[in-house]
Design a protein around this motif. Structure first.
Motif, mmCIF file in Angstrom:
data_model
loop_
_atom_site.group_PDB
_atom_site.id
_atom_site.type_symbol
_atom_site.label_atom_id
_atom_site.label_comp_id
_atom_site.label_asym_id
_atom_site.label_seq_id
_atom_site.Cartn_x
_atom_site.Cartn_y
_atom_site.Cartn_z
ATOM 1 N N VAL A 182 -2.836 6.554 0.660
ATOM 2 C CA VAL A 182 -1.990 5.594 -0.031
ATOM 3 C C VAL A 182 -2.470 4.176 0.275
ATOM 4 O O VAL A 182 -2.897 3.877 1.397
ATOM 5 N N TYR A 183 -2.439 3.328 -0.759
ATOM 6 C CA TYR A 183 -2.690 1.888 -0.625
ATOM 7 C C TYR A 183 -1.396 1.166 -0.966
ATOM 8 O O TYR A 183 -0.747 1.494 -1.967
ATOM 9 N N VAL A 184 -1.042 0.182 -0.161
ATOM 10 C CA VAL A 184 0.179 -0.601 -0.378
ATOM 11 C C VAL A 184 -0.217 -1.990 -0.845
ATOM 12 O O VAL A 184 -0.994 -2.681 -0.165
ATOM 13 N N MET A 185 0.319 -2.410 -2.002
ATOM 14 C CA MET A 185 -0.013 -3.722 -2.556
ATOM 15 C C MET A 185 1.186 -4.658 -2.488
ATOM 16 O O MET A 185 2.340 -4.244 -2.651
ATOM 17 N N HIS A 186 0.887 -5.933 -2.270
ATOM 18 C CA HIS A 186 1.916 -6.975 -2.241
ATOM 19 C C HIS A 186 1.282 -8.288 -2.667
ATOM 20 O O HIS A 186 0.283 -8.722 -2.091
ATOM 21 N N GLU A 187 1.832 -8.890 -3.718
ATOM 22 C CA GLU A 187 1.370 -10.187 -4.221
ATOM 23 C C GLU A 187 -0.136 -10.182 -4.492
ATOM 24 O O GLU A 187 -0.858 -11.114 -4.119
ATOM 25 N N GLY A 188 -0.623 -9.120 -5.145
ATOM 26 C CA GLY A 188 -2.017 -9.065 -5.563
ATOM 27 C C GLY A 188 -3.001 -8.693 -4.483
ATOM 28 O O GLY A 188 -4.216 -8.773 -4.704
ATOM 29 N N ARG A 189 -2.510 -8.269 -3.314
ATOM 30 C CA ARG A 189 -3.400 -7.898 -2.212
ATOM 31 C C ARG A 189 -3.063 -6.501 -1.713
ATOM 32 O O ARG A 189 -1.905 -6.078 -1.772
ATOM 33 N N VAL A 190 -4.055 -5.796 -1.197
ATOM 34 C CA VAL A 190 -3.810 -4.555 -0.473
ATOM 35 C C VAL A 190 -3.499 -4.926 0.969
ATOM 36 O O VAL A 190 -4.360 -5.476 1.675
ATOM 37 N N VAL A 191 -2.270 -4.647 1.401
ATOM 38 C CA VAL A 191 -1.854 -5.066 2.745
ATOM 39 C C VAL A 191 -1.958 -3.927 3.759
ATOM 40 O O VAL A 191 -1.950 -4.170 4.971
ATOM 41 N N GLU A 192 -2.064 -2.686 3.268
ATOM 42 C CA GLU A 192 -2.189 -1.559 4.198
ATOM 43 C C GLU A 192 -2.693 -0.341 3.438
ATOM 44 O O GLU A 192 -2.383 -0.158 2.254
ATOM 45 N N ASN A 193 -3.470 0.494 4.127
ATOM 46 C CA ASN A 193 -3.909 1.748 3.526
ATOM 47 C C ASN A 193 -4.189 2.757 4.615
ATOM 48 O O ASN A 193 -4.385 2.410 5.785
ATOM 49 N N GLY A 194 -4.189 4.022 4.215
ATOM 50 C CA GLY A 194 -4.435 5.092 5.169
ATOM 51 C C GLY A 194 -3.948 6.407 4.615
ATOM 52 O O GLY A 194 -3.552 6.507 3.447
ATOM 53 N N THR A 195 -3.970 7.437 5.442
ATOM 54 C CA THR A 195 -3.415 8.706 5.013
ATOM 55 C C THR A 195 -1.909 8.554 4.822
ATOM 56 O O THR A 195 -1.284 7.680 5.432
ATOM 57 N N VAL A 196 -1.346 9.397 3.970
ATOM 58 C CA VAL A 196 0.095 9.309 3.710
ATOM 59 C C VAL A 196 0.875 9.498 4.997
ATOM 60 O O VAL A 196 1.838 8.767 5.270
ATOM 61 N N SER A 197 0.469 10.447 5.810
ATOM 62 C CA SER A 197 1.181 10.710 7.064
ATOM 63 C C SER A 197 1.166 9.491 7.977
ATOM 64 O O SER A 197 2.195 9.092 8.539
ATOM 65 N N ALA A 198 -0.007 8.853 8.110
ATOM 66 C CA ALA A 198 -0.124 7.695 9.014
ATOM 67 C C ALA A 198 0.703 6.515 8.519
ATOM 68 O O ALA A 198 1.421 5.873 9.297
ATOM 69 N N VAL A 199 0.621 6.216 7.231
ATOM 70 C CA VAL A 199 1.330 5.050 6.692
ATOM 71 C C VAL A 199 2.838 5.274 6.690
ATOM 72 O O VAL A 199 3.614 4.365 7.009
ATOM 73 N N PHE A 200 3.285 6.478 6.353
ATOM 74 C CA PHE A 200 4.722 6.736 6.280
ATOM 75 C C PHE A 200 5.369 6.834 7.662
ATOM 76 O O PHE A 200 6.514 6.415 7.833
ATOM 77 N N HIS A 201 4.640 7.383 8.621
ATOM 78 C CA HIS A 201 5.240 7.572 9.939
ATOM 79 C C HIS A 201 5.005 6.393 10.880
ATOM 80 O O HIS A 201 5.766 6.203 11.836
ATOM 81 N N ASN A 202 3.978 5.596 10.612
ATOM 82 C CA ASN A 202 3.701 4.471 11.497
ATOM 83 C C ASN A 202 3.190 3.275 10.702
ATOM 84 O O ASN A 202 2.058 2.822 10.892
#
Length: 563
Positions: A247-267
């Motif tokens: 998963v990649y997380v976008m905010h205001e035209g930028r990718v602010v975080e990415n990683g496996t779904v498990s890693a991003v959702f749990h931490n």
């Protein structure tokens, strides 16, 4: 033209396979900057970097305006070329820079190598052409099939996506299909040329929970069969949790975080990602909020609605379809009654019948008075007690009227004797109640975000000080954080004004958040009804269990344990 731009199909397959063998991404967006027009501040994307490997499922999440759809449209260069200026970065697909391709070469990529499922199929499908012709168009263009062979292949694709009677449906037009069927047609169109990458932009937003699960399971099955990569664009975090690899997380035209779904959702490490994860609707209403002897403000007894299916002819009787069949319910003062069910279960028909927008048999009581037999003239003053908030505020608000005129329109009808100062005060009070200020009075709906437009729609209903609000999917088109804000607003308005809500929704997490009781419709009939906790934790009917099981938010867990 680059020598890589005119490969024969076999050479193209070899190139892509080589990239897979080398572990290189199929789609590689690197440091992409997009400016809209000449204004230096109109930057839509700032250094976006993401990749999708062959056969991988990648999700792109974020709120409205974060840049998700703009990124997807940039892959196929579907933005206005006179306005979109890519100042830095590149978009590589199988090693070819799509930003450097000429229009002719790019048309060879669109639909054949990369296909896209758009968010709203009703606007994406041509209303003037039968379904098969829209699917066959790509086959004629990219596969050199004649129209007869393309039609046969289109019917096969409709069958592959699970549409019943595909040969008959092929000749149908978009308006005659249900929402789930239209979405399946969009999938058939996208898969026509067996693309290597499928971009799905909010493919399940407007669908009920059972259709959401069916569509996503269909996409996963077809992805496996076709060996596709999938880029899923959505604001539904539960969808991402169940169906994506990364998963990649976008905010205001930028990718602010990415990683496996498990890693991003749990931490989650970025504050914005943490904000998204904490935006799931919290439990607000409790059954004890409503006194057991509270007044019944809206009642229905034996409600039946028939639609004309086929008019009578010289040698045949008219045929009718029963959309509501003997529905009984009671809504008490200060209570929220949730109404759930699949598409076609009768939810919207019930709302239209209660508002007297459809003729219905049975008894409707508003504040103790029967209203189903009243003339339109006698009914008019009663309408102020029963107001409605629609699903899509953008289409429900007139683009030609200012906010002051929109909110005050009901006062002009029901309280024409108000002075200008009194009218202004009532409008401002309604806007303040929903968290808006007097400063918005002279503005127009297009100047507001989706959440703000929904607040305006609620203010328009509140200005008449009704007893009952019918809420038709009030949060389905909103981002998760905006959903939470609107639900909290509705809860506080109910507590402060003693409002009663009839809440129609396919989102069971919304029901659990603010409803006191829930009524399950199927085939126009009430199959189960009761307090939210009791029904969610101990459903008695098989259909209710299936509906709850299909809701990705619950995943088979008890209501209090649901993530």
């Amino acid at each position: 033209m680059s020598p890589t731009q005119n490969h024969a199909p076999r050479e193209r397959e070899v190139m892509i396979q080589c990239r897979v063998d080398l572990g290189l991404p199929l789609l590689d967006i690197d440091n992409l900057h997009l400016q809209w027009g000449e204004a230096p501040c109109a930057r839509l994307l700032s250094g976006v970097t993401l990749s999708v490997r062959a056969g991988e499922r990648v999700a792109l999440v974020g709120e409205s305006g974060s840049g998700k759809s703009v990124t997807a449209l940039s892959v196929l260069r579907l933005l206005d070329p006179d306005q979109a200026r890519y100042t830095e970065g590149h978009v590589l697909f199988a090693g070819r820079n799509l930003l450097a391709l000429g229009e002719t070469a790019l048309r060879g990529v669109r639909g054949r190598d990369i296909a896209m499922i758009f968010q709203e199929p009703m606007t994406a499908l041509n209303p003037l052409q039968p379904i098969w012709k829209q699917i066959a168009e790509a086959l004629v263009l990219h596969e050199n099939l004649d129209w007869k062979a393309a039609r046969a292949r289109a019917i096969e694709l409709l069958d592959l996506t699970g549409i019943t009677e595909p040969a008959r449906r092929a000749d149908a037009f978009a308006h005659s299909l249900s929402g789930g069927q239209r979405q399946r047609v969009m999938i058939a169109m996208a898969l026509a040329c067996r693309p290597r990458l499928l971009i799905a932009d909010e493919p399940t937003t407007a669908l009920d929970v059972t259709l959401q699960a069916q569509i996503m399971q269909l996409l996963m099955r077809l992805q496996s069969e076709f060996g596709m990569a999938l880029l899923l664009i959505t604001h539904d975090l539960n969808l991402v949790r169940h169906f994506a690899d990364r998963v990649y997380v976008m905010h205001e035209g930028r990718v602010v975080e990415n990683g496996t779904v498990s890693a991003v959702f749990h931490n989650p490490s970025h504050p914005y990602t943490q904000h998204l994860m904490n935006s799931r609707p919290a439990r607000l209403s409790q059954q004890t909020d409503v006194p057991p002897d509270a007044e019944a403000v809206l009642e229905g007894q034996g409600l039946r609605v028939d639609y004309l299916k086929r008019p009578a002819g010289l040698f045949r009787h008219a045929e009718h379809f029963r959309a509501l069949d003997g529905v009984d319910f009671t809504l008490r003062a200060g209570e929220t009654l949730g109404v759930v069910g699949e598409s076609g279960s009768g939810k919207s028909t019930l709302a239209a019948a209660l508002l007297r927008l459809l003729p219905a048999d049975g008894v409707i009581r508003l504040c103790g008075e029967e209203i189903q037999a009243l003339s339109q003239r006698a009914l008019r003053p009663k309408r102020r007690e029963l107001q409605m908030v629609f699903q899509d505020p953008f289409s429900a608000l007139s683009p030609r009227l200012t906010i002051e005129k929109i909110v005050g329109e009901g006062l002009d009808v029901h309280e024409p004797g108000l002075s200008g100062a009194e009218r202004h005060e009532r409008i401002v009070r309604a806007l303040v109640d929903v968290g808006l200020s007097e400063m918005v009075l002279g503005r127009y709906p297009h100047e507001f975000s989706g959440g703000q437009r929904q607040r305006i729609a609620i203010a328009r209903a509140l200005v008449l000080r009704p007893r009952v609000l019918i809420l038709d999917e009030p949060t389905s088109a909103l981002d998760v954080s905006v959903q939470k804000q609107v639900l909290e607003l509705l809860y506080h308005l109910q507590r402060s004004h003693g409002l009663s809500y009839l809440l129609i929704t396919h989102d069971l997490s919304v029901i659990r958040s603010i409803a006191h009781r829930v009524m399950v419709l199927y085939g126009g009939q009430v199959v189960e009804e009761g307090p939210v906790d009791e029904l969610f934790n101990h459903p008695k009917q098989e259909y209710t269990r299936r509906l709850l099981g299909a809701a990705l938010a619950y995943d088979g867990l008890p209501a209090e344990a649901a993530p």
